[in-house]
Design a protein around this motif. Structure first.
Motif, mmCIF file in Angstrom:
data_model
loop_
_atom_site.group_PDB
_atom_site.id
_atom_site.type_symbol
_atom_site.label_atom_id
_atom_site.label_comp_id
_atom_site.label_asym_id
_atom_site.label_seq_id
_atom_site.Cartn_x
_atom_site.Cartn_y
_atom_site.Cartn_z
ATOM 1 N N LEU A 21 0.811 -0.978 0.182
ATOM 2 C CA LEU A 21 0.226 -0.007 -0.035
ATOM 3 C C LEU A 21 0.730 1.482 0.051
ATOM 4 C CD1 LEU A 21 -2.977 -1.139 2.339
ATOM 5 C CD2 LEU A 21 -3.154 -0.687 -0.112
ATOM 6 N N ARG A 22 1.894 1.141 0.595
ATOM 7 C CA ARG A 22 2.772 2.489 0.639
ATOM 8 C C ARG A 22 3.521 2.630 -0.590
ATOM 9 N NH1 ARG A 22 7.812 2.707 0.407
ATOM 10 N NH2 ARG A 22 8.078 0.584 1.129
ATOM 11 N N SER A 23 3.919 1.452 -1.233
ATOM 12 C CA SER A 23 4.399 1.479 -2.404
ATOM 13 C C SER A 23 3.604 2.044 -3.413
ATOM 14 C CB SER A 23 5.041 0.229 -2.932
ATOM 15 O OG SER A 23 5.670 0.154 -4.269
ATOM 16 N N ILE A 24 2.642 1.508 -3.326
ATOM 17 C CA ILE A 24 1.257 2.036 -4.514
ATOM 18 C C ILE A 24 1.117 3.594 -4.261
ATOM 19 C CG2 ILE A 24 -1.168 2.019 -4.960
ATOM 20 C CD1 ILE A 24 -0.887 -1.269 -4.667
ATOM 21 N N GLY A 25 1.015 4.017 -3.178
ATOM 22 C CA GLY A 25 0.641 5.357 -2.677
ATOM 23 C C GLY A 25 1.773 6.486 -3.012
ATOM 24 N N GLU A 26 2.912 5.823 -2.939
ATOM 25 C CA GLU A 26 4.064 6.615 -3.235
ATOM 26 C C GLU A 26 4.460 6.758 -4.926
ATOM 27 O OE1 GLU A 26 7.397 5.188 -1.433
ATOM 28 O OE2 GLU A 26 6.680 6.103 0.586
ATOM 29 N N GLY A 27 4.193 5.630 -5.551
ATOM 30 C CA GLY A 27 4.417 5.612 -7.002
ATOM 31 C C GLY A 27 3.195 5.821 -7.825
ATOM 32 N N GLY A 28 2.090 5.546 -7.511
ATOM 33 C CA GLY A 28 0.910 5.633 -8.045
ATOM 34 C C GLY A 28 0.639 4.611 -9.250
ATOM 35 N N GLU A 29 1.705 3.641 -9.291
ATOM 36 C CA GLU A 29 1.540 2.486 -10.330
ATOM 37 C C GLU A 29 0.490 1.266 -9.629
ATOM 38 O OE1 GLU A 29 2.604 2.343 -13.406
ATOM 39 O OE2 GLU A 29 3.343 4.164 -13.342
ATOM 40 N N PRO A 30 -0.322 0.864 -10.428
ATOM 41 C CA PRO A 30 -1.229 -0.108 -9.797
ATOM 42 C C PRO A 30 -0.476 -1.671 -9.857
ATOM 43 C CG PRO A 30 -1.537 0.281 -12.230
ATOM 44 C CD PRO A 30 -0.961 1.164 -11.553
ATOM 45 N N VAL A 31 -0.906 -2.459 -9.008
ATOM 46 C CA VAL A 31 -0.305 -3.781 -8.975
ATOM 47 C C VAL A 31 -1.335 -4.666 -9.349
ATOM 48 C CG1 VAL A 31 0.680 -5.415 -7.361
ATOM 49 C CG2 VAL A 31 1.176 -2.895 -6.988
ATOM 50 N N ASP A 45 -4.013 3.063 -6.023
ATOM 51 C CA ASP A 45 -4.375 4.089 -4.877
ATOM 52 C C ASP A 45 -5.668 4.896 -5.241
ATOM 53 O OD1 ASP A 45 -3.279 7.089 -6.051
ATOM 54 O OD2 ASP A 45 -2.652 5.250 -7.120
ATOM 55 N N VAL A 46 -6.494 5.465 -4.412
ATOM 56 C CA VAL A 46 -7.573 6.095 -4.547
ATOM 57 C C VAL A 46 -7.702 7.222 -5.585
ATOM 58 C CG1 VAL A 46 -9.537 7.654 -3.449
ATOM 59 C CG2 VAL A 46 -8.343 5.464 -2.354
ATOM 60 N N ALA A 47 -6.551 7.906 -5.580
ATOM 61 C CA ALA A 47 -6.500 9.069 -6.495
ATOM 62 C C ALA A 47 -6.420 8.662 -7.918
ATOM 63 C CB ALA A 47 -5.273 9.944 -6.233
ATOM 64 N N SER A 48 -5.472 7.526 -8.191
ATOM 65 C CA SER A 48 -5.574 7.172 -9.575
ATOM 66 C C SER A 48 -6.752 6.486 -9.939
ATOM 67 C CB SER A 48 -4.384 5.912 -9.616
ATOM 68 O OG SER A 48 -3.201 6.661 -9.377
ATOM 69 N N TYR A 49 -7.529 5.674 -9.158
ATOM 70 C CA TYR A 49 -8.949 5.105 -9.134
ATOM 71 C C TYR A 49 -9.877 6.192 -9.616
ATOM 72 C CZ TYR A 49 -13.284 3.028 -8.595
ATOM 73 O OH TYR A 49 -14.498 2.504 -8.474
ATOM 74 N N GLU A 50 -9.881 7.166 -8.819
ATOM 75 C CA GLU A 50 -10.903 8.347 -9.168
ATOM 76 C C GLU A 50 -10.406 9.164 -10.489
ATOM 77 O OE1 GLU A 50 -10.547 10.888 -5.719
ATOM 78 O OE2 GLU A 50 -12.140 9.737 -4.559
ATOM 79 N N GLN A 51 -9.079 9.307 -10.878
ATOM 80 C CA GLN A 51 -8.847 9.755 -12.235
ATOM 81 C C GLN A 51 -9.270 8.736 -13.148
ATOM 82 O OE1 GLN A 51 -4.570 10.392 -12.786
ATOM 83 N NE2 GLN A 51 -5.025 11.663 -14.412
ATOM 84 N N THR A 52 -9.318 7.324 -13.074
ATOM 85 C CA THR A 52 -9.639 6.720 -14.256
ATOM 86 C C THR A 52 -11.037 6.727 -14.329
ATOM 87 O OG1 THR A 52 -7.794 5.198 -13.680
ATOM 88 C CG2 THR A 52 -9.451 3.989 -14.908
ATOM 89 N N ARG A 53 -11.810 6.670 -13.231
ATOM 90 C CA ARG A 53 -13.286 6.953 -13.409
ATOM 91 C C ARG A 53 -13.710 8.023 -13.968
ATOM 92 N NH1 ARG A 53 -16.902 3.928 -10.080
ATOM 93 N NH2 ARG A 53 -18.241 5.715 -10.175
ATOM 94 N N GLN A 54 -12.934 9.110 -13.712
ATOM 95 C CA GLN A 54 -13.449 10.488 -14.464
ATOM 96 C C GLN A 54 -13.032 10.400 -15.897
ATOM 97 O OE1 GLN A 54 -11.235 13.482 -12.219
ATOM 98 N NE2 GLN A 54 -12.860 13.461 -10.545
ATOM 99 N N THR A 55 -11.938 9.804 -16.161
ATOM 100 C CA THR A 55 -11.512 9.384 -17.665
ATOM 101 C C THR A 55 -12.542 8.607 -18.596
ATOM 102 O OG1 THR A 55 -9.161 9.846 -16.993
ATOM 103 C CG2 THR A 55 -9.797 8.951 -19.154
ATOM 104 N N MET A 56 -12.923 7.665 -17.872
ATOM 105 C CA MET A 56 -13.843 6.804 -18.433
ATOM 106 C C MET A 56 -15.375 7.441 -18.445
ATOM 107 S SD MET A 56 -12.504 3.930 -19.304
ATOM 108 C CE MET A 56 -13.718 2.873 -19.493
ATOM 109 N N ALA A 57 -15.618 8.162 -17.654
ATOM 110 C CA ALA A 57 -16.886 9.075 -17.732
ATOM 111 C C ALA A 57 -16.844 9.866 -19.165
ATOM 112 C CB ALA A 57 -17.347 9.722 -16.552
ATOM 113 N N LEU A 58 -15.565 10.766 -19.042
ATOM 114 C CA LEU A 58 -15.470 11.399 -20.211
ATOM 115 C C LEU A 58 -15.551 10.922 -21.483
ATOM 116 C CD1 LEU A 58 -15.041 14.428 -21.259
ATOM 117 C CD2 LEU A 58 -12.620 14.305 -20.699
#
Length: 92
Positions: A21-31, A45-58
Motif C-alpha cells: 500500500l505504501r509503494s502504491i501510494g508513493e508511486g501511483g502504479e497499480p499492482v 491508490d484512490v487518486a488514480s482510481y478516481e482519475q480513471t473513473r473520471q476519464t472513463m466518464a468523459l
C-alpha cells in the motif's frame, strides 16, 4: 516500476499489505494480484482510481456525442443557443 514488479501473487499481498500500500501510494502504479497464476485483481491508490473513473466518464460522453453526430442528431449552435434562451426567458 517494471511490469514484472507490478505483478504479485495473493500470498505476497497477504504477507506485505502495508508495504504494498505504501509503494502504491508513493508511486501511483497499480499492482496486479494473481491467484493460482491468473490475474484476479488490480490494486491501485484512490487518486488514480478516481482519475480513471473520471476519464472513463468523459470517454463515454464523447462516444455518445459521436453517436449523435453519426445519427444526425445535431442542431446548429445558433439554434441551440436560441432554444436555451427561450427556456430561460419564455417571454422573449
Amino acid at each position: 516500476m517494471s511490469l514484472a514488479e507490478q505483478i504479485k501473487p495473493v500470498s505476497y499481498l497477504k504477507a506485505n499489505a502495508a508495504e504494498l500500500l505504501r509503494s502504491i501510494g508513493e508511486g501511483g502504479e497499480p499492482v496486479i494480484i494473481t491467484q493460482n497464476g491468473e490475474a484476479k485483481a488490480v490494486l491501485q491508490d484512490v487518486a488514480s482510481y478516481e482519475q480513471t473513473r473520471q476519464t472513463m466518464a468523459l470517454l463515454k460522453l464523447m462516444a455518445l456525442g459521436a453517436q449523435d453526430v453519426a445519427a444526425g442528431r445535431t442542431v446548429p449552435a445558433r439554434a441551440a443557443i436560441e432554444r436555451l434562451r427561450q427556456r430561460r426567458d419564455p417571454a422573449a
